[in-house]
Scaffold this motif. Sequence first.
Motif, PDB file in Angstrom:
ATOM      1  N   LYS A  73       0.828  -1.215   0.000  1.00  0.00           N
ATOM      2  CA  LYS A  73       0.000   0.000   0.000  1.00  0.00           C
ATOM      3  C   LYS A  73       0.859   1.261   0.000  1.00  0.00           C
ATOM      4  O   LYS A  73       0.752   2.123   0.871  1.00  0.00           O
ATOM      5  CB  LYS A  73      -0.939  -0.011   1.210  1.00  0.00           C
ATOM      6  N   HIS A  92       3.976   1.679   0.559  1.00  0.00           N
ATOM      7  CA  HIS A  92       5.041   1.714   1.549  1.00  0.00           C
ATOM      8  C   HIS A  92       5.974   0.533   1.292  1.00  0.00           C
ATOM      9  O   HIS A  92       5.525  -0.539   0.873  1.00  0.00           O
ATOM     10  CB  HIS A  92       4.488   1.644   2.972  1.00  0.00           C
ATOM     11  N   CYS A  99       9.237   0.084   8.078  1.00  0.00           N
ATOM     12  CA  CYS A  99       8.264   0.520   7.077  1.00  0.00           C
ATOM     13  C   CYS A  99       8.571   1.963   6.678  1.00  0.00           C
ATOM     14  O   CYS A  99       8.655   2.854   7.537  1.00  0.00           O
ATOM     15  CB  CYS A  99       6.847   0.419   7.648  1.00  0.00           C
ATOM     16  N   ASP A 123       7.626   5.198   3.835  1.00  0.00           N
ATOM     17  CA  ASP A 123       6.696   5.759   2.863  1.00  0.00           C
ATOM     18  C   ASP A 123       7.393   5.878   1.502  1.00  0.00           C
ATOM     19  O   ASP A 123       8.443   6.526   1.395  1.00  0.00           O
ATOM     20  CB  ASP A 123       6.223   7.132   3.340  1.00  0.00           C
ATOM     21  N   ILE A 130       7.808   5.130   8.923  1.00  0.00           N
ATOM     22  CA  ILE A 130       6.516   5.126   9.599  1.00  0.00           C
ATOM     23  C   ILE A 130       6.588   4.312  10.891  1.00  0.00           C
ATOM     24  O   ILE A 130       6.087   4.740  11.928  1.00  0.00           O
ATOM     25  CB  ILE A 130       5.422   4.567   8.676  1.00  0.00           C
ATOM     26  N   TRP A 131       7.214   3.134  10.811  1.00  0.00           N
ATOM     27  CA  TRP A 131       7.380   2.339  12.025  1.00  0.00           C
ATOM     28  C   TRP A 131       8.530   1.354  11.854  1.00  0.00           C
ATOM     29  O   TRP A 131       8.992   1.094  10.737  1.00  0.00           O
ATOM     30  CB  TRP A 131       6.103   1.596  12.425  1.00  0.00           C
ATOM     31  N   ASP A 150      -0.249  -3.600   7.413  1.00  0.00           N
ATOM     32  CA  ASP A 150      -0.784  -2.275   7.718  1.00  0.00           C
ATOM     33  C   ASP A 150       0.373  -1.284   7.800  1.00  0.00           C
ATOM     34  O   ASP A 150       1.148  -1.304   8.755  1.00  0.00           O
ATOM     35  CB  ASP A 150      -1.539  -2.324   9.050  1.00  0.00           C
ATOM     36  N   PRO A 151       0.517  -0.403   6.813  1.00  0.00           N
ATOM     37  CA  PRO A 151       1.628   0.547   6.841  1.00  0.00           C
ATOM     38  C   PRO A 151       1.533   1.589   7.951  1.00  0.00           C
ATOM     39  O   PRO A 151       2.522   2.247   8.255  1.00  0.00           O
ATOM     40  CB  PRO A 151       1.545   1.236   5.466  1.00  0.00           C
ATOM     41  N   SER A 152       0.361   1.739   8.563  1.00  0.00           N
ATOM     42  CA  SER A 152       0.199   2.786   9.573  1.00  0.00           C
ATOM     43  C   SER A 152       0.730   2.393  10.944  1.00  0.00           C
ATOM     44  O   SER A 152       1.023   3.256  11.779  1.00  0.00           O
ATOM     45  CB  SER A 152      -1.282   3.171   9.698  1.00  0.00           C
ATOM     46  N   MET A 153       0.865   1.076  11.204  1.00  0.00           N
ATOM     47  CA  MET A 153       1.310   0.643  12.523  1.00  0.00           C
ATOM     48  C   MET A 153       1.868  -0.774  12.452  1.00  0.00           C
ATOM     49  O   MET A 153       1.509  -1.548  11.564  1.00  0.00           O
ATOM     50  CB  MET A 153       0.155   0.678  13.528  1.00  0.00           C
ATOM     51  N   LYS A 184       1.938  -4.403  13.903  1.00  0.00           N
ATOM     52  CA  LYS A 184       1.098  -5.282  14.705  1.00  0.00           C
ATOM     53  C   LYS A 184       1.492  -6.722  14.429  1.00  0.00           C
ATOM     54  O   LYS A 184       1.245  -7.251  13.348  1.00  0.00           O
ATOM     55  CB  LYS A 184      -0.383  -5.068  14.389  1.00  0.00           C
TER      56      LYS A 184
END
Length: 396
Positions: A294, A296, A309, A311, A318-319, A354-357, A359
Amino acid sequence: MSNWPQWRGPQRNGVAEGTKLPASWPAALPKPKWRVPLGIGYSSPVIADGVVFIQSRDTKVSQEVCHAIDDKTGKMLWTHAYLSTFAPPDPTAGKGPNSTPTVDRGQVYMLGLGGILHCFAARTGKIIWKHDLAKEFWGVEKEEIGDKWFPVCGATSSALAVGEEVILSVGGKKAGSLAAFDRATGKLLWKALDDRSSYASPVLGEVAGTQQLVAFTGKRMVGIHPKTHALLWEYPVTCLYEQTIVTPLLWRNRVLISHEAKPIVALELGAGGQKVAWQSAELSPYLSTPVIVKDHVIGLDARSRRIVCIDCENGKMIWSSPNRMGKNFASLVVAGESLLVLSDLGELYVIAADPSMFKLLKTYKVAEPGTIWSQLAIVENRLYIRDQTGLSCYAL
């Protein structure tokens, strides 16, 4: 029927298509559906039309062995063994074979560490044609360590089948850094550039509106026109022993590259050639090729040993994973909403794609530490994991 016919999957990008993996991962992996003992090597499994192909080395008799295995039962369908005495001067590189087979339209192409290239009939194992790259194309000039055109640690590039051509990183003036062989006869059709060959595998795709072959040589990343074989652009790289190993990633009008644990670089291509859009020392791959999720890029950082990760647009981190998830190697595969990471620590990690966090969903012990340097393969609900004693198929 879904397939995993080549290095890093159907599109050579580490993305598994048509998977049927569980929505909720079990507390423990089931016992393998089957396991086949193999000799050593880092060749990864590929799967096509119900057959698994892989290579290994029998160290007792200095032979490399090509294997075809029934995907349902684990039964050996055919093997082909041949003498191969090549040994890298650096013993930590392994004795091979390290190249991954490529299956296309009923033929399978397998490259040994010392440069023996076979084309087999996939079903029967009959040899359609073969090349000894060392005898035919190398040995023209010598350097302080080995052959001027042959990679010091052996041939590891995986063939790319395009139409009637089989494209491979060969190296040197006789065959070029990139060479194309006729799929039917094995005849050398064309060559491009006179660099030493790369350990990395070429990819084909459209970047900035132009279809092109994107590949490492020993000294540069290049774009080659697939029809005219002309050099479209180049980006010089310098690394010890020309360790260009990581497969390039294509994203929109950019090519993402890394080599020898150097910061990942995003090259933006346009009418004027290429320029560096960004680079990030937060992700510095060495042996492990990242994946794109996505927009990333996610991969194993060779310094921190953490999954990172970034961008793709701006190069911002990002993380990163809180703990290390590999020592020197991890293979990554995107499967639906999951990102699977097979680590040389002997563990399989399931991470949310999940590129936002970050997990972490599950961790499974699948091998002893240090035994996995091969790419994870996934077909439908089956995972194929190769360690240094054999190949296991897990059905979920």
